[in-house]
Design a protein around this motif. Structure first.
Motif, short mmCIF file in Angstrom:
data_model
loop_
_atom_site.label_atom_id
_atom_site.label_comp_id
_atom_site.label_asym_id
_atom_site.label_seq_id
_atom_site.Cartn_x
_atom_site.Cartn_y
_atom_site.Cartn_z
N THR A 74 0.83 -1.20 0.00
CA THR A 74 0.00 0.00 0.00
C THR A 74 0.87 1.26 0.00
O THR A 74 2.10 1.18 0.10
CB THR A 74 -0.90 0.02 1.23
OG1 THR A 74 -0.08 0.16 2.41
CG2 THR A 74 -1.72 -1.28 1.33
N ILE A 75 0.21 2.40 -0.05
CA ILE A 75 0.95 3.66 0.01
C ILE A 75 1.65 3.79 1.36
O ILE A 75 2.76 4.35 1.46
CB ILE A 75 0.01 4.86 -0.25
CG1 ILE A 75 0.83 6.14 -0.47
CG2 ILE A 75 -0.99 5.03 0.87
CD1 ILE A 75 1.68 6.12 -1.70
N ASP A 76 1.04 3.24 2.41
CA ASP A 76 1.69 3.25 3.73
C ASP A 76 2.96 2.40 3.73
O ASP A 76 3.95 2.75 4.39
CB ASP A 76 0.72 2.74 4.80
CG ASP A 76 -0.43 3.71 5.05
OD1 ASP A 76 -0.24 4.91 4.82
OD2 ASP A 76 -1.52 3.27 5.46
N THR A 77 2.93 1.28 2.99
CA THR A 77 4.11 0.44 2.86
C THR A 77 5.23 1.21 2.19
O THR A 77 6.39 1.16 2.62
CB THR A 77 3.80 -0.83 2.05
OG1 THR A 77 2.61 -1.44 2.54
CG2 THR A 77 4.94 -1.82 2.11
N LEU A 78 4.89 1.91 1.11
CA LEU A 78 5.89 2.69 0.38
C LEU A 78 6.51 3.75 1.29
O LEU A 78 7.74 3.92 1.32
CB LEU A 78 5.23 3.34 -0.84
CG LEU A 78 6.16 3.99 -1.88
CD1 LEU A 78 5.46 4.07 -3.24
CD2 LEU A 78 6.59 5.39 -1.46
N ILE A 79 5.66 4.44 2.05
CA ILE A 79 6.16 5.51 2.92
C ILE A 79 7.05 4.93 4.02
O ILE A 79 8.10 5.50 4.35
CB ILE A 79 4.98 6.29 3.53
CG1 ILE A 79 4.27 7.10 2.42
CG2 ILE A 79 5.45 7.21 4.64
CD1 ILE A 79 2.96 7.70 2.86
N LYS A 80 6.66 3.80 4.56
CA LYS A 80 7.40 3.21 5.68
C LYS A 80 8.73 2.62 5.26
O LYS A 80 9.75 2.78 5.95
CB LYS A 80 6.55 2.14 6.36
CG LYS A 80 7.18 1.55 7.61
CD LYS A 80 6.24 0.59 8.31
CE LYS A 80 6.88 0.03 9.58
NZ LYS A 80 5.96 -0.90 10.29
N TYR A 81 8.75 1.94 4.11
CA TYR A 81 9.94 1.18 3.73
C TYR A 81 10.70 1.73 2.52
O TYR A 81 11.90 1.50 2.39
CB TYR A 81 9.56 -0.28 3.44
CG TYR A 81 9.00 -1.00 4.63
CD1 TYR A 81 9.82 -1.38 5.69
CD2 TYR A 81 7.64 -1.29 4.70
CE1 TYR A 81 9.29 -2.05 6.79
CE2 TYR A 81 7.10 -1.96 5.80
CZ TYR A 81 7.93 -2.33 6.85
OH TYR A 81 7.41 -2.98 7.93
#
Length: 229
Positions: free
Chosen positions: A105-112
């Protein structure tokens, strides 16, 4: 990004392509607008009435890249939010080959992967002013801010979905951005003949806009972020 029509009308710049269109007009979603804006590149994208760059600008903000896309004298080939969505879907399919319950998800992209985004955004920036007068039908070789080569071409088209009509005498012209991954380019250089293993060819659905800080073009919604295929 708000839910809007997935397949909005392709918006392209056409010089004297339609009767009654002035040379300094360009088409965006079917509406004629000026080719210049007093807004910066960032603010112009933020003001888009279709909200097509909300996710892009969120990532730009989180990565601290606002000043990068607002640099004086650069040309930014902006991916829309659809390009980001296409990338998230592609990555989801990849991770689900290992674990079907996973989702990228977009949260995955931001986190990692925010560092990857920060570096890779430079692939969309040419550190010089790219105008129609500096381009040719077969393409001109430029270097991106990432250090890669890109071939940018300004090509005539007889495709009705890209603005061609038999009712006009002058063929419309379309700008293409071909990101070079590596490998030999055709000699002589012909942008339309660059094979997929060498470069990723993307239509500019909007092009030729001069902002307060530089030049702005928007890549087609079907593009996948980072020039994935």
């Amino acid at each position: 990004m708000k839910n809007i029509i997935k397949y909005m009308a392709i918006a392209v710049v056409m010089v004297i392509a339609f009767n009654g269109c002035k040379k300094n007009d360009y088409i965006v979603g079917g509406k004629l607008e000026s080719t210049t804006t007093p807004l910066t590149t960032y603010d112009y994208l933020k003001s888009n009435r279709f909200k097509m760059f909300d996710t892009l600008l969120m990532l730009v903000d989180k990565a601290g890249l606002k000043d990068v896309i607002n640099q004086k004298g650069i040309t930014f080939y902006a991916p829309s939010d659809y390009s980001i969505d296409n990338y998230l879907l592609l990555r989801t399919l990849e991770v689900q080959n290992v674990d079907p319950s996973k989702k990228y998800t977009i949260d995955t992209l931001i986190k990692y992967d925010l560092a990857t985004f920060k570096d890779s955004l430079n692939a969309y920036i040419v550190p010089s002013t790219v105008t129609y007068s500096s381009l040719t039908e077969n393409g001109v070789l430029f270097k991106t801010a990432l250090g890669n080569q890109t071939v940018i071409s300004y090509e005539t088209t007889t495709d009705a979905t890209l603005g061609y009509s038999g009712a006009v005498s002058t063929l419309p012209r379309i700008e293409y951005y071909t990101f070079i991954k590596g490998g030999p380019l055709p000699s002589p250089l012909v942008a339309s003949q660059i094979v997929d293993t060498v470069g990723v060819r993307v239509l500019c659905q909007t092009s030729g806009l001069t902002t307060a800080t530089g030049q702005l073009n928007v890549l087609a919604n079907g593009h996948i972020l980072y020039f994935k295929q």
